[in-house]
Design a protein around this motif. Structure first.
Motif, mmCIF file in Angstrom:
data_model
loop_
_atom_site.group_PDB
_atom_site.id
_atom_site.type_symbol
_atom_site.label_atom_id
_atom_site.label_comp_id
_atom_site.label_asym_id
_atom_site.label_seq_id
_atom_site.Cartn_x
_atom_site.Cartn_y
_atom_site.Cartn_z
ATOM 1 N N ALA A 21 0.940 -1.025 -0.184
ATOM 2 C CA ALA A 21 -0.039 0.025 0.077
ATOM 3 C C ALA A 21 0.816 1.260 -0.108
ATOM 4 N N VAL A 22 2.064 1.134 0.568
ATOM 5 C CA VAL A 22 2.840 2.382 0.399
ATOM 6 C C VAL A 22 4.018 2.401 -0.583
ATOM 7 N N GLY A 23 4.234 1.289 -1.570
ATOM 8 C CA GLY A 23 5.076 1.143 -2.700
ATOM 9 C C GLY A 23 4.867 2.146 -3.821
ATOM 10 N N ASP A 24 3.621 2.509 -4.230
ATOM 11 C CA ASP A 24 3.347 3.235 -5.173
ATOM 12 C C ASP A 24 2.285 4.338 -4.889
ATOM 13 N N PRO A 25 2.476 5.479 -5.521
ATOM 14 C CA PRO A 25 1.409 6.710 -5.044
ATOM 15 C C PRO A 25 -0.077 6.264 -5.214
ATOM 16 N N PRO A 26 -0.497 5.519 -6.526
ATOM 17 C CA PRO A 26 -1.577 5.215 -6.623
ATOM 18 C C PRO A 26 -2.275 4.594 -5.459
ATOM 19 N N ASN A 27 -1.219 3.512 -4.892
ATOM 20 C CA ASN A 27 -1.727 2.660 -3.968
ATOM 21 C C ASN A 27 -2.061 3.420 -2.590
ATOM 22 N N VAL A 28 -1.234 4.483 -2.262
ATOM 23 C CA VAL A 28 -1.494 5.427 -1.209
ATOM 24 C C VAL A 28 -2.789 5.791 -1.383
ATOM 25 N N ILE A 29 -3.045 6.598 -2.333
ATOM 26 C CA ILE A 29 -4.428 7.196 -2.532
ATOM 27 C C ILE A 29 -5.510 6.269 -2.255
ATOM 28 N N ILE A 30 -5.402 4.928 -2.750
ATOM 29 C CA ILE A 30 -6.401 4.238 -2.499
ATOM 30 C C ILE A 30 -6.508 3.689 -1.051
ATOM 31 N N VAL A 31 -5.652 3.549 -0.239
ATOM 32 C CA VAL A 31 -5.843 2.892 1.020
ATOM 33 C C VAL A 31 -6.139 4.209 2.031
ATOM 34 N N SER A 32 -5.820 5.256 1.416
ATOM 35 C CA SER A 32 -5.862 6.663 2.429
ATOM 36 C C SER A 32 -7.500 7.096 2.155
ATOM 37 N N ASN A 33 -8.272 6.334 1.149
ATOM 38 C CA ASN A 33 -9.539 7.074 0.924
ATOM 39 C C ASN A 33 -10.639 6.350 2.193
ATOM 40 N N GLN A 34 -11.271 7.154 2.783
ATOM 41 C CA GLN A 34 -12.261 7.088 3.964
ATOM 42 C C GLN A 34 -13.345 5.823 3.446
ATOM 43 N N ASP A 35 -13.798 6.493 2.216
ATOM 44 C CA ASP A 35 -14.886 5.540 1.672
ATOM 45 C C ASP A 35 -14.404 4.121 1.335
ATOM 46 N N LEU A 36 -13.333 3.954 0.913
ATOM 47 C CA LEU A 36 -12.740 2.484 0.740
ATOM 48 C C LEU A 36 -12.630 1.983 1.963
ATOM 49 N N ARG A 37 -11.984 2.833 3.078
ATOM 50 C CA ARG A 37 -11.757 1.951 4.326
ATOM 51 C C ARG A 37 -12.963 1.460 4.853
ATOM 52 N N LYS A 38 -14.248 2.277 4.816
ATOM 53 C CA LYS A 38 -15.430 1.731 5.295
ATOM 54 C C LYS A 38 -15.815 0.314 4.498
ATOM 55 N N GLU A 39 -15.360 0.201 3.165
ATOM 56 C CA GLU A 39 -15.744 -1.108 2.548
ATOM 57 C C GLU A 39 -14.805 -2.165 2.847
ATOM 58 N N GLY A 40 -13.780 -1.963 3.788
ATOM 59 C CA GLY A 40 -12.877 -2.945 4.143
ATOM 60 C C GLY A 40 -11.490 -3.061 3.346
ATOM 61 N N ILE A 41 -11.358 -2.084 2.573
ATOM 62 C CA ILE A 41 -10.083 -1.872 1.862
ATOM 63 C C ILE A 41 -8.995 -1.330 2.734
ATOM 64 N N ASP A 42 -8.301 -1.838 3.645
ATOM 65 C CA ASP A 42 -7.365 -1.155 4.429
ATOM 66 C C ASP A 42 -6.076 -1.566 4.044
ATOM 67 N N PHE A 43 -5.258 -1.108 4.957
ATOM 68 C CA PHE A 43 -3.579 -1.313 4.546
ATOM 69 C C PHE A 43 -3.443 -2.986 4.407
ATOM 70 N N ALA A 44 -3.786 -3.513 5.430
ATOM 71 C CA ALA A 44 -3.394 -5.243 5.604
ATOM 72 C C ALA A 44 -4.188 -6.075 4.378
ATOM 73 N N SER A 45 -5.396 -5.613 4.108
ATOM 74 C CA SER A 45 -6.358 -6.403 3.246
ATOM 75 C C SER A 45 -5.545 -6.097 1.670
#
Length: 483
Positions: A127-151
């Motif tokens: 999740a921290v290797g590429d900027p697009p991944n950083v944007i994805i895991v930092s998105n609050q709406d996606l966090r609510k859908e279960g897409i967090d750093f570990a998953s």
């Protein structure tokens, strides 16, 4: 910044001008904090000489043999870029790779292109290797859908491992007829390189005054003298192409004196803090009661390392932070929110939904994964993958919330991440790391063109995206990893 200003102007024209306070609130400060913290950590890490040591170690393990050395260098670059920023990895790796190639009498261009390709592949793994991944895991709406750093990291890491396994033999196949060795002796190659550097230096001087004109003339005279010497050497030269470095043990001793770990105590501190930060990233996914966001973890880790490393001159560390990148991200968030207010993102989502609705329901998820994956890959080859990812996230969220489409969000987001990261290898302008590597190589007199990169990068992009697509379809369609 110009794009965000234009979008705000368009909002003002239609009578919906936001206040300055509202515009500032649109910026996602967690993403900026995460990037800033990791940049400070890497800036201190680079002081240890660890990257130079890794490159020399690759040469030592390969015992002077070219292909084992290239494979080890690519693997190290991929592993490092999974945890560090791709651009930083290439900034630190490129100069020492060029020096290794000069010792082996290799053309550095092909080795650097292979390295940067694997840097982009490795960056997709976490999740921290590429900027697009950083944007994805930092998105609050996606966090609510279960897409967090570990998953996110767990899923992408497995897929990228499969991609890497197939990439090494494919790279060897692409390089099958490439002449990696220089045809001339090391002395002739170095003389040619010296002539190129002096000529470039002379061309950069703008003869505005008499003194500058005199300096330029002196430099051009030096170039002419060196070219005369080169012609004499070429006449007496008999080609002896060495397919293996016979003096590798002697070269290792020379390289180890110049490129070694300069501060072992600092290295231990850096590895310890970086390990704790990454552990906290995972822990944050499993234990929400910690109440620490990813940005706060990175900032606290950076502050902790600054104290441990006893940094006296903080200005030096701040100079190594990529402020232009942070400003780019801040303006990007304003631009995306303004486009959402203008309902442009909703329009893109509606058109995508109409396209997917035309597909029978039992095939809809597979078609959506393939469509998102390849559109992301091809778009990221031509434009920077960061703004594309930022634009597509709200589109995919709207798509998953459409009751008529009935698609889960996770497969779509993973397809976006896979396509955006791997698509960066398609062209020289597809990823920031490509441009940075080409720029540093140009400064050393080994620049490579858009076409040279395209010939190797685009086939690798197609192959890796095919493997990534098969992984997505196997896990989400075959195994049903959608809930």
């Amino acid at each position: 910044m110009l794009g965000s200003l234009a979008a705000l102007a368009a909002l003002a024209v239609i009578g919906d001008r936001p206040s300055l306070v509202t515009v500032v609130e649109w910026i996602d400060y967690e993403t900026l904090a995460l990037l800033f913290g990791m940049m400070v950590l890497v800036a201190i890490f680079s002081e240890t000489g660890f990257f130079d040591y890794c490159a020399v170690k690759a040469y030592q393990l390969s015992r002077g043999r070219v292909w084992p050395m290239i494979m080890i260098l690519c693997l190290i670059a991929a592993i490092l870029s999974a945890f560090l920023d791709n651009v930083t990895t290439m900034m630190l790796f490129t100069p020492v790779t060029i020096r290794l190639c000069e010792v082996l009498n290799l053309d550095p261009r092909h080795v650097l292109i292979a390295e940067v390709i694997f840097t982009n592949i490795g960056g997709a793994a976490t999740a921290v290797g590429d900027p697009p991944n950083v944007i994805i895991v930092s998105n609050q709406d996606l966090r609510k859908e279960g897409i967090d750093f570990a998953s996110f990291t767990g899923y992408m890491f497995l897929g990228i491992c499969l991609v890497l396994l197939t990439s090494f033999p494919f790279l060897r196949l692409l390089y099958w007829n490439k002449k990696l060795y220089n045809k001339e002796s090391i002395e002739i190659v170095e003389l040619k390189h010296e002539i190129l550097v002096w000529r470039q230096t002379a061309q950069r001087i703008n003869p505005a005054s008499r003194e500058e004109t005199a300096v330029k003339c002196l430099l051009m005279q030096k170039v002419l003298n060196l070219e005369s010497l080169l012609r004499k050497m070429m006449k007496t030269f008999q080609s002896q192409i060495s397919q293996e470095d016979k003096n590798w043990e002697q070269n290792i001793q020379e390289l180890q004196k110049k490129h070694r770990i300069t501060d072992k105590v600092l290295l231990v501190k850096c590895v310890s803090v970086l390990g704790v930060v990454i552990f906290m990233f995972f822990l944050n996914s499993f234990v929400p009661s910690i109440h620490l966001e990813l940005g706060w973890i990175a900032i606290l880790g950076a502050l902790w390392l600054l104290v441990l490393a006893d940094i006296q001159d903080f200005e030096i560390i701040l100079h190594r932070v990529e402020w232009a990148t942070l400003l780019f991200f801040a303006a990007l968030f304003v631009l995306m929110e303004a486009l959402a207010q203008l309902q442009l993102i909703d329009y893109i989502g509606e058109q995508t939904a109409l396209l997917i609705k035309a597909v029978p329901e039992d095939q809809r998820l597979a078609i959506a994964i393939i469509l998102v994956m390849w559109v992301s890959a091809l778009a990221s080859s031509l434009i920077d993958n960061i703004p594309f990812t930022a634009t597509m996230i709200p589109v995919l969220i709207n798509l998953s919330q459409d009751a008529d489409v009935n698609l889960p969000i996770k497969p779509l987001i993973f397809a976006l991440a896979m396509g955006a990261c791997l698509g960066g290898n398609g062209t020289l302008i597809g990823a920031s790391a490509n441009v940075v590597c080409a720029g540093i190589a140009e400064q050393h007199g080994y620049g490579f063109s858009f076409i040279e990169f395209f010939r190797l990068g685009f086939p690798m992009m197609i192959m890796t995206c095919m493997i990534g697509m098969c992984y997505l379809l196997a896990t989400h369609i075959g195994l049903g990893w959608n809930m």
